[in-house]
Design an enzyme around this catalytic site. Sequence first.
Site, mmCIF file in Angstrom:
data_model
loop_
_atom_site.group_PDB
_atom_site.id
_atom_site.type_symbol
_atom_site.label_atom_id
_atom_site.label_comp_id
_atom_site.label_asym_id
_atom_site.label_seq_id
_atom_site.Cartn_x
_atom_site.Cartn_y
_atom_site.Cartn_z
ATOM 1 N N CYS A 2 -13.399 -4.226 -36.156
ATOM 2 C CA CYS A 2 -12.079 -3.707 -36.041
ATOM 3 C C CYS A 2 -11.964 -2.307 -35.559
ATOM 4 O O CYS A 2 -13.242 -1.665 -35.704
ATOM 5 C CB CYS A 2 -11.394 -3.922 -37.346
ATOM 6 S SG CYS A 2 -11.377 -5.347 -37.878
ATOM 7 N N GLY A 28 -10.248 -4.661 -31.368
ATOM 8 C CA GLY A 28 -9.435 -5.856 -32.089
ATOM 9 C C GLY A 28 -7.941 -5.856 -31.433
ATOM 10 O O GLY A 28 -7.487 -5.031 -31.400
ATOM 11 N N ASN A 103 -13.423 -0.967 -41.496
ATOM 12 C CA ASN A 103 -14.116 -1.843 -40.639
ATOM 13 C C ASN A 103 -15.267 -2.136 -41.314
ATOM 14 O O ASN A 103 -16.302 -1.310 -41.628
ATOM 15 C CB ASN A 103 -14.171 -0.891 -39.508
ATOM 16 C CG ASN A 103 -14.966 -1.612 -38.408
ATOM 17 O OD1 ASN A 103 -15.782 -0.925 -37.652
ATOM 18 N ND2 ASN A 103 -15.228 -3.155 -38.152
ATOM 19 N N GLY A 104 -15.663 -3.624 -41.161
ATOM 20 C CA GLY A 104 -16.811 -4.307 -41.971
ATOM 21 C C GLY A 104 -16.524 -5.414 -42.579
ATOM 22 O O GLY A 104 -15.469 -6.035 -42.307
ATOM 23 N N CYS A 246 -25.430 -1.433 -36.668
ATOM 24 C CA CYS A 246 -25.518 -2.502 -35.688
ATOM 25 C C CYS A 246 -25.787 -2.138 -34.285
ATOM 26 O O CYS A 246 -24.974 -1.614 -33.733
ATOM 27 C CB CYS A 246 -24.036 -3.191 -35.605
ATOM 28 S SG CYS A 246 -23.700 -4.389 -34.638
ATOM 29 N N TYR A 252 -22.595 -4.033 -26.640
ATOM 30 C CA TYR A 252 -21.468 -4.818 -26.449
ATOM 31 C C TYR A 252 -20.144 -4.117 -26.984
ATOM 32 O O TYR A 252 -19.519 -3.995 -25.959
ATOM 33 C CB TYR A 252 -21.554 -6.222 -26.580
ATOM 34 C CG TYR A 252 -20.137 -7.082 -26.834
ATOM 35 C CD1 TYR A 252 -19.973 -7.506 -25.416
ATOM 36 C CD2 TYR A 252 -19.292 -7.316 -27.571
ATOM 37 C CE1 TYR A 252 -18.558 -8.159 -25.166
ATOM 38 C CE2 TYR A 252 -18.312 -8.100 -27.673
ATOM 39 C CZ TYR A 252 -17.782 -8.420 -26.373
ATOM 40 O OH TYR A 252 -16.824 -9.074 -26.165
ATOM 41 N N CYS A 445 -28.699 -10.485 -36.099
ATOM 42 C CA CYS A 445 -28.396 -11.628 -35.497
ATOM 43 C C CYS A 445 -29.406 -12.211 -34.517
ATOM 44 O O CYS A 445 -29.463 -13.366 -33.930
ATOM 45 C CB CYS A 445 -26.954 -11.565 -34.728
ATOM 46 S SG CYS A 445 -26.811 -10.044 -33.890
HETATM 47 FE FE1 SF4 Z 1 -24.787 -6.234 -35.587
HETATM 48 FE FE2 SF4 Z 1 -26.066 -8.687 -35.653
HETATM 49 FE FE3 SF4 Z 1 -26.705 -6.755 -37.539
HETATM 50 FE FE4 SF4 Z 1 -24.108 -7.962 -37.317
HETATM 51 S S1 SF4 Z 1 -26.191 -9.275 -37.643
HETATM 52 S S2 SF4 Z 1 -24.524 -5.980 -37.950
HETATM 53 S S3 SF4 Z 1 -23.871 -8.029 -35.032
HETATM 54 S S4 SF4 Z 1 -27.019 -6.548 -35.275
#
Ligand code: SF4
Length: 453
Positions: A2, A28, A103-104, A246, A252, A445
């Site tokens: 967001c 968003g 945001n989170g 992140c 991206y 991820c």
């Molecule tokens: Fe970012 Fe992936 Fe960690 Fe989520 S899991 S905060 S998308 S690096």
Amino acid sequence: MCGIIGIFGSENAANLAMLGLFAEQHRGQESCGMAVNDGTTIKLRKKMGLVKDVFTPEKIKNLNGLIAIGHVRYPTRGSSSVYNSQPHIVETLSGPSYALSSNGDIVNYNVIRNWLEEKGVYFASKNDGELILKYIVYHVERENFSIQNAIIELMKNVKGAYSTILATKTEMYLFRDPYGFRPMSYGKTKDGAVVVASESCALDILYMEWKEEVKPAEIIVVNDDGVTNIEHDPNEFRETNTNKHCIFEHIYFSRPDSVIFNENVFEVREKIGRIIAENDDIDPDVVVPVPDSANFIALGYAKKMNKPYEMGLIRNHYVGRTFIKPEQTIRDESVYQKFNPLPDFFKGKCVTLVDDSIVRGTTLRKIVKLLRNAGAKEIHLRIGSPAVKNSCYYGIDTPTCEELIANNKSVDEIREYIGADSLKYLSMEQLKKAVELPQNFCYACFDGSYPVI
Ligand code: SF4
């Protein structure tokens, strides 16, 4: 993902907030909202839809006040409904009113919500922002905490990602979770208003005198006395002694003209492209990005390979990001609405097609088919991130593990499914070379190593 914005000390607060939200629309597109404080009450407007449609000049005229906070939402926790959109507000009998944009994602949401509900706190939504707001208001109104101490209590007990703005009738508080998952920057305009935003690109359009990042676990109080920074050692509140920004913000999510986690996004992306090219052994006629998030990755790749970089695929900017659309049927249709190859451009060419990531693989499959139909002789796919194998619990609505193509197929099976002649992902080691302080990032991820559970 967001986007948030906060303005303190401007007679045009609502207008500036609208401009900031517009700059963050990429974060968003489902709904947006704004809460404006006119000194006696907090006016709230939030609706499903885009900033330009929800905050028309007529609507902005009615939002008077010196403090405004806003939000653009892309749904993670809580369904796609205006109840779950932000900001959230609380009016209290004792006087103060509160508004909050965040945001989170909160990972121990259910535990904290149950705890508050047992104390008689009412919830109108299933959104994390409301949980954060109600947690703070509970401690201030019922337990006699100062707002600052209520935020510290939150940092001790509420786990997850939160870059947050809290407004009262006289003050604005900015704070960020101890790991610093999501970005947040603030600064002062030449007219003396304090502005805070998810991304620095939203500050740039407001003629800032200075700007900097809100640090992980920092609390900043903005009021008529000025800006007071209350820095905390984030290690008081977390289990690791490094930040966990992140990494996908660089790959991206963020705009390339933003400075995120103290690095230029466009430079990180170009570096990723150069790193992919370092050991590549193909000899393409042309390098083409999947626009827009892969533009700079492809540019870095093309520069390093000494090959022409061409915008062979045109994106319709009036169709939202496919990844953000909540339903698969909408996503599939919008790929064709969104991308179109240049006429006659691909005929007989060997193409390196560069994208930032592969999530489900459905979008890339359709794009590769588009290029084949347009006459491409060879399509070599290069991806600016490792294989996405795990869901995110920190503010990104990645699909379930079963839906992630890298969990069900080998690299060669993915290549075959997408229809490319070759496919190479960036490795974890290569990704870590693209940022200055790799230990300060979350890669869950890709590698499943979740900093907070
Ligand atoms: Fe970012 Fe992936 Fe960690 Fe989520 S899991 S905060 S998308 S690096």
